[in-house]
Design a protein around this motif. Structure first.
Motif, PDB file in Angstrom:
ATOM      1  N   LEU A  25       0.895  -1.056  -0.131  1.00  0.00           N
ATOM      2  CA  LEU A  25      -0.007  -0.084   0.051  1.00  0.00           C
ATOM      3  C   LEU A  25       0.856   1.087  -0.081  1.00  0.00           C
ATOM      4  O   LEU A  25       0.566   2.230   0.678  1.00  0.00           O
ATOM      5  N   ALA A  26       1.903   1.183  -0.760  1.00  0.00           N
ATOM      6  CA  ALA A  26       2.623   2.529  -1.123  1.00  0.00           C
ATOM      7  C   ALA A  26       1.879   3.717  -1.348  1.00  0.00           C
ATOM      8  O   ALA A  26       1.106   3.560  -2.153  1.00  0.00           O
ATOM      9  N   GLU A  27       2.323   4.792  -0.812  1.00  0.00           N
ATOM     10  CA  GLU A  27       1.604   6.092  -0.816  1.00  0.00           C
ATOM     11  C   GLU A  27       2.484   7.032  -1.650  1.00  0.00           C
ATOM     12  O   GLU A  27       1.965   8.384  -1.825  1.00  0.00           O
ATOM     13  N   GLN A  28       3.930   6.774  -1.907  1.00  0.00           N
ATOM     14  CA  GLN A  28       4.621   7.518  -2.804  1.00  0.00           C
ATOM     15  C   GLN A  28       5.517   6.807  -3.841  1.00  0.00           C
ATOM     16  O   GLN A  28       5.294   5.664  -3.368  1.00  0.00           O
ATOM     17  N   THR A  29       6.136   7.547  -4.853  1.00  0.00           N
ATOM     18  CA  THR A  29       6.769   6.520  -5.719  1.00  0.00           C
ATOM     19  C   THR A  29       8.308   6.574  -5.404  1.00  0.00           C
ATOM     20  O   THR A  29       8.528   5.356  -5.654  1.00  0.00           O
ATOM     21  N   ASP A  30       9.078   7.475  -5.079  1.00  0.00           N
ATOM     22  CA  ASP A  30      10.394   7.310  -5.017  1.00  0.00           C
ATOM     23  C   ASP A  30      10.668   7.639  -3.588  1.00  0.00           C
ATOM     24  O   ASP A  30      10.066   8.144  -2.830  1.00  0.00           O
ATOM     25  N   PRO A  31      12.107   7.321  -3.101  1.00  0.00           N
ATOM     26  CA  PRO A  31      12.614   7.516  -1.724  1.00  0.00           C
ATOM     27  C   PRO A  31      12.483   8.816  -1.343  1.00  0.00           C
ATOM     28  O   PRO A  31      12.606   9.938  -2.215  1.00  0.00           O
ATOM     29  N   ILE A  32      12.857   9.232  -0.120  1.00  0.00           N
ATOM     30  CA  ILE A  32      12.798  10.414   0.481  1.00  0.00           C
ATOM     31  C   ILE A  32      13.850  11.623  -0.272  1.00  0.00           C
ATOM     32  O   ILE A  32      13.341  12.555  -0.639  1.00  0.00           O
ATOM     33  N   PRO A  33      15.119  11.156  -0.725  1.00  0.00           N
ATOM     34  CA  PRO A  33      15.876  11.965  -1.221  1.00  0.00           C
ATOM     35  C   PRO A  33      15.492  12.133  -2.450  1.00  0.00           C
ATOM     36  O   PRO A  33      15.673  13.205  -3.024  1.00  0.00           O
ATOM     37  N   ALA A  34      14.887  11.465  -3.383  1.00  0.00           N
ATOM     38  CA  ALA A  34      14.322  11.622  -4.895  1.00  0.00           C
ATOM     39  C   ALA A  34      13.027  12.601  -4.735  1.00  0.00           C
ATOM     40  O   ALA A  34      12.920  13.537  -5.414  1.00  0.00           O
ATOM     41  N   GLN A  35      12.594  12.433  -3.392  1.00  0.00           N
ATOM     42  CA  GLN A  35      11.147  13.363  -3.255  1.00  0.00           C
ATOM     43  C   GLN A  35      11.691  14.760  -3.030  1.00  0.00           C
ATOM     44  O   GLN A  35      11.088  15.661  -3.608  1.00  0.00           O
ATOM     45  N   LEU A  36      12.840  14.812  -2.428  1.00  0.00           N
ATOM     46  CA  LEU A  36      13.534  16.271  -1.981  1.00  0.00           C
ATOM     47  C   LEU A  36      13.818  16.966  -3.319  1.00  0.00           C
ATOM     48  O   LEU A  36      13.683  18.150  -3.494  1.00  0.00           O
ATOM     49  N   ASP A  37      14.464  16.072  -4.244  1.00  0.00           N
ATOM     50  CA  ASP A  37      14.940  16.631  -5.480  1.00  0.00           C
ATOM     51  C   ASP A  37      13.832  16.980  -6.166  1.00  0.00           C
ATOM     52  O   ASP A  37      14.013  18.016  -7.126  1.00  0.00           O
ATOM     53  N   GLN A  38      12.874  16.452  -6.274  1.00  0.00           N
ATOM     54  CA  GLN A  38      11.723  16.804  -6.998  1.00  0.00           C
ATOM     55  C   GLN A  38      10.911  18.000  -6.786  1.00  0.00           C
ATOM     56  O   GLN A  38      10.024  18.474  -7.236  1.00  0.00           O
ATOM     57  N   GLY A  39      10.951  18.317  -5.395  1.00  0.00           N
ATOM     58  CA  GLY A  39      10.316  19.407  -4.765  1.00  0.00           C
ATOM     59  C   GLY A  39       9.829  19.444  -3.626  1.00  0.00           C
ATOM     60  O   GLY A  39       9.183  20.423  -3.056  1.00  0.00           O
ATOM     61  N   VAL A  40       9.729  18.170  -3.040  1.00  0.00           N
ATOM     62  CA  VAL A  40       8.720  17.974  -1.669  1.00  0.00           C
ATOM     63  C   VAL A  40       9.607  18.746  -0.640  1.00  0.00           C
ATOM     64  O   VAL A  40      10.899  18.591  -0.635  1.00  0.00           O
ATOM     65  N   ARG A  41       9.022  19.707   0.315  1.00  0.00           N
ATOM     66  CA  ARG A  41       9.662  20.259   1.219  1.00  0.00           C
ATOM     67  C   ARG A  41       9.167  19.982   2.512  1.00  0.00           C
ATOM     68  O   ARG A  41       9.697  20.506   3.583  1.00  0.00           O
ATOM     69  N   VAL A  42       8.108  19.161   2.821  1.00  0.00           N
ATOM     70  CA  VAL A  42       7.834  18.854   3.970  1.00  0.00           C
ATOM     71  C   VAL A  42       7.442  17.250   3.990  1.00  0.00           C
ATOM     72  O   VAL A  42       6.638  16.699   3.229  1.00  0.00           O
ATOM     73  N   LEU A  43       7.934  16.530   5.045  1.00  0.00           N
ATOM     74  CA  LEU A  43       7.803  15.079   4.967  1.00  0.00           C
ATOM     75  C   LEU A  43       7.156  14.543   6.155  1.00  0.00           C
ATOM     76  O   LEU A  43       7.408  15.038   7.207  1.00  0.00           O
ATOM     77  N   LEU A  44       5.795  14.012   6.003  1.00  0.00           N
ATOM     78  CA  LEU A  44       4.958  13.417   6.906  1.00  0.00           C
ATOM     79  C   LEU A  44       5.338  11.917   6.975  1.00  0.00           C
ATOM     80  O   LEU A  44       5.238  11.291   6.053  1.00  0.00           O
ATOM     81  N   VAL A  45       5.987  11.563   8.202  1.00  0.00           N
ATOM     82  CA  VAL A  45       6.330  10.203   8.268  1.00  0.00           C
ATOM     83  C   VAL A  45       5.857   9.684   9.578  1.00  0.00           C
ATOM     84  O   VAL A  45       5.664  10.452  10.456  1.00  0.00           O
ATOM     85  N   ASP A  46       5.861   8.293   9.802  1.00  0.00           N
ATOM     86  CA  ASP A  46       5.418   7.631  11.023  1.00  0.00           C
ATOM     87  C   ASP A  46       6.759   6.802  11.611  1.00  0.00           C
ATOM     88  O   ASP A  46       7.423   6.041  10.756  1.00  0.00           O
ATOM     89  N   VAL A  47       6.857   7.030  12.708  1.00  0.00           N
ATOM     90  CA  VAL A  47       8.088   6.083  13.255  1.00  0.00           C
ATOM     91  C   VAL A  47       7.616   5.406  14.536  1.00  0.00           C
ATOM     92  O   VAL A  47       6.841   5.737  15.246  1.00  0.00           O
ATOM     93  N   TRP A  48       8.213   4.104  14.432  1.00  0.00           N
ATOM     94  CA  TRP A  48       7.704   2.965  15.127  1.00  0.00           C
ATOM     95  C   TRP A  48       9.117   2.095  15.668  1.00  0.00           C
ATOM     96  O   TRP A  48      10.058   2.400  14.962  1.00  0.00           O
ATOM     97  N   SER A  49       8.801   1.409  16.779  1.00  0.00           N
ATOM     98  CA  SER A  49      10.167   0.747  16.977  1.00  0.00           C
ATOM     99  C   SER A  49      10.191  -0.583  16.177  1.00  0.00           C
ATOM    100  O   SER A  49       8.875  -1.265  16.378  1.00  0.00           O
TER     101      SER A  49
END
Length: 711
Positions: free
Chosen positions: A439-463
């Motif tokens: 159920l992926a909700e983005q296409t590319d990893p975070i560094p690529a998203q930043l390259d494309q113009g994303v400036r806010v990263l909404l992430v969930d952190v678990w153990s």
């Protein structure tokens, strides 16, 4: 005297020519059989396709193409990947692969095509058939999939290769004849023919040794190739299938030479014993000459480099050398038995003494060939070192040129952080182009998203804890993660994902650490600290960009703070102002090099980490569970109504149509219309425009429109 020297020179030249043509003949014959015979070529290609790395690359390419043809299968990416990889490495594709290989070989042999292309065209039909069996409600009806394993140039190159093939076909039988004639000529011209025959054996031994060294070094270089790349995987598999069997030829040449040497030169046992003693002494004694010291340094460095860079790869040649040594020992001991028997015969003793009295050195070729071999090894080791030392891509700060820009626009530098709209990726870590994500909700990893113009990263952190297959959710968080996954994804989806994940997951083997997961880490995970380090590297390389990290925290805030400290991000973090005070402008944040805002949904860093704030003390947002476009609203959800930041949640909560939904709702007509409506209703600019699949639709154009800047 001069005539005798010329005579010996001719004999040695014939021996060298014989050894070289013998090796080249073996190589030509091997290449002719493996590459220029159509049936053998097809068999080899099919065997290469079954190689684990090749099967994985072929399978992932099949999966990518199938998902392109049916985008909503992205929700089941791990299932599609798993089925495609299994099919790519199994027997179902043998027919299509062999047929493709035979067609490519026929085009190659004919030499009249524009290019030689090795392409598997029926893979999609096979994989979709399997998907229809395991997921009948989600599988596409068909998929036009074509995976290219090799594409060789155009018509001119094809004709050159055909010419080479025909030449190799001739050389495969001409060179062995030349080798045989050279050896026969050396024996016929020699005054002592038995000794000359022994020299033929030694020449073959050297030839086998040189070929063995070349194969060892070649194998070391091939293992340096990246198995996670199609070209690298195919070359490595081709080496294993096509080239590695040459070791049988090496053994045949060397053992033939050894047998001839022992049979024809009665001094063979003594020569072997003397040479072994010399080798032992040279290994244990520091060389007296500069050349000897240099050779020793080169060999030691080469072996050390191999041990460091490829310890497992070094084991193979060491075992092979041990086997050769044992065979040599057995043959020498057998020869010594015969020598001992002859020693009891006085006549044989006299004959042996007469032979020894000639004073002819049994090491006719040792010195020149030794230096030749060492030269070849040195060149290959240096080449391997250069290839191994590829640029590491070290990141250094880039100084802006000319007019200062902030997030790509000079106009934004004078605006406060809370007066700017930013492109945001919802569940940034949930990535289609990374293995293991359901159920992926983005296409590319975070560094690529930043390259494309994303400036806010909404992430969930678990153990979680690393396992032998997938990351396991930590026991302390499992029930909460399962409940959230069931609420957001639905029990049917979660159960299906867990069945697949559990089938490939092993026991947890690593220590507990933080991972970015969408609830259950079994359904997809990305390590947290390495991602933070990637963000740091990106910020260093882009010194005029301001980025926000908004974390849905399901672990203690102090653990997240520790990870941020470990990643080296703290010096770049901009602490939000106290409530009621103004935010800095983007230009001020850039000048101070405090360009990262980090917020948590639930907790905060307290006095120990005051830069880690609770985001919903500063942010208000909209609901985020809209089933259709008509249900979109700008209603208040979390955060105080007077919070300075506004998060616009803009996606549909239908996990069976994530991609097509994103393509529809990210269009300018839908996204900008809603953003403008919410700005009017809520009285402030939507700062964080959060969407699924940021690369689909018009997100960046909408952000520019909200900021009133030109793209």
């Amino acid at each position: 005297m001069e005539s005798r020297g010329s005579h010996r020179l001719v004999i040695r030249a014939l021996l060298v020519l014989g050894a070289i043509t013998a090796v080249l003949g073996v190589l030509a014959g091997h290449v002719n059989r493996q590459l220029f015979d159509g049936n053998t070529f097809a068999t080899n290609v099919d065997e290469m396709r079954r190689d684990r790395d090749v099967a994985e690359q072929v399978g992932l390419e099949i999966s990518r193409q199938i998902i392109r043809s049916a985008p909503d299968l992205a929700a089941l990416r791990p299932l599609v990947d798993d089925v495609a990889v299994r099919v790519a490495g199994g027997s179902l594709l043998s027919g299509p692969v062999r047929q493709a290989a035979k067609s490519a070989h026929d085009a190659f042999a004919g030499g009249d095509g524009d290019a030689v292309v090795l392409r598997v065209s029926d893979a999609g039909a096979v994989v979709t058939a399997v998907l229809a069996a395991v997921a009948p409600d989600r599988a596409p009806v068909s998929a036009d999939v074509s995976v290219t394993l090799a594409d060789i140039g155009g018509q001119d190159l094809s004709r050159v290769l055909v010419s080479i093939g025909r030449t190799v076909d001739v050389l495969a039988w001409v060179l062995p004849i030349v080798a045989l004639m050279s050896f026969v000529g050396a024996v016929v011209l020699a005054p002592r023919r038995w000794q000359a025959a022994g020299a033929v054996g030694r020449a073959l031994l050297w030839a086998g040794g040189v070929l063995g060294v070349a194969l060892t070094v070649g194998g070391w270089l091939v293992r340096r190739l990246d198995g996670d790349d199609m070209n690298g995987a195919v070359v490595r598999a081709g080496w294993a299938v096509v080239v590695r069997p040459l070791w049988w030829n090496v053994a045949a040449i060397a053992l033939t030479g050894l047998a001839v040497f022992v049979a024809c030169d009665s001094s063979a046992p003594e020569a072997f014993a003397a040479r072994a003693a010399r080798v032992r002494n040279r290994l244990l004694t520091r060389p007296a000459t500069t050349v000897g010291l240099v050779v020793r340094i080169i060999v030691s460095a080469a072996v050390g480099l191999a041990a460091i860079t490829d310890p497992l790869g070094l084991i193979e040649p060491l075992i092979a050398l041990s086997g050769v040594g044992l065979v040599l020992f057995a043959i020498v001991e057998l020869a010594r038995l015969g020598a001992d028997a002859r020693a009891r015969d006085a006549a044989d003793d006299a004959a042996m003494a007469a032979t020894a009295a000639t004073g002819e050195s049994p090491r006719m070729l040792s010195r020149p060939v030794t230096f030749a071999v060492l030269g070849v090894v040195a060149v290959l080791v240096v080449a391997g070192t250069v290839l191994q030392a590829r640029p590491g891509g070290d990141v250094s700060a880039v100084e802006p040129d000319g007019e200062l820009t902030c997030n790509g626009h000079a106009e934004l530098c004078d605006r406060r952080y809370d007066d700017v709209a930013y492109a945001a990726s919802h569940n940034s870590m949930s990535v289609l182009n990374e293995p293991g994500w359901f159920l992926a909700e983005q296409t590319d990893p975070i560094p690529a998203q930043l390259d494309q113009g994303v400036r806010v990263l909404l992430v969930d952190v678990w153990s979680g804890r690393p396992g032998t297959g997938v990351v396991r959710t930590a026991e302390s968080s499992y029930e909460e993660a399962l409940a959230i996954a069931n609420e957001e994804l639905g029990p049917q989806v979660v159960n299906a994902a867990l069945r697949i994940a559990t089938s490939i997951a092993g026991e947890a083997v690593g220590p507990e650490a933080r991972f970015m997961c969408h609830g259950l880490c079994e359904t997809g995970s990305t390590p947290f600290v390495p991602t933070l380090e990637q963000i740091r590297g990106w910020l260093i390389a882009h010194p005029t960009e301001v980025v926000t990290l908004f974390i849905e925290d399901h672990v203690a805030a102090d653990l997240i703070a520790d990870d941020i400290v470990a990643a080296g991000l703290v010096p770049m973090i901009a602490s939000p102002p106290p409530p009621g005070e103004p935010w800095p402008t983007l230009g001020e944040m850039v000048d101070a090099d405090r360009r990262l805002v980090v917020m948590l949904e639930e907790g905060d860093g307290g006095d120990a980490a005051p830069w880690l704030v609770n985001g919903f003390e500063y942010t208000q947002d909209t609901p985020y569970t809209f089933p259709s476009v008509g249900d979109f609203s700008c209603d208040e959800n979390r955060g105080p109504a007077d919070a300075p930041l506004f998060l616009l949640n803009h996606w549909l909560a239908n996990f069976t149509s994530l991609v097509t939904d994103a393509e529809r709702v990210n269009r300018r007509a839908v996204l900008l219309t809603r953003a403008e409506q919410c700005r009017e209703e809520r009285g402030q600019i939507p700062n964080f425009i959060a969407v699924n699949y940021t690369d689909r639709g018009d997100l960046y154009a909408v952000v520019d429109a909200l900021n009133n800047v030109e793209a």
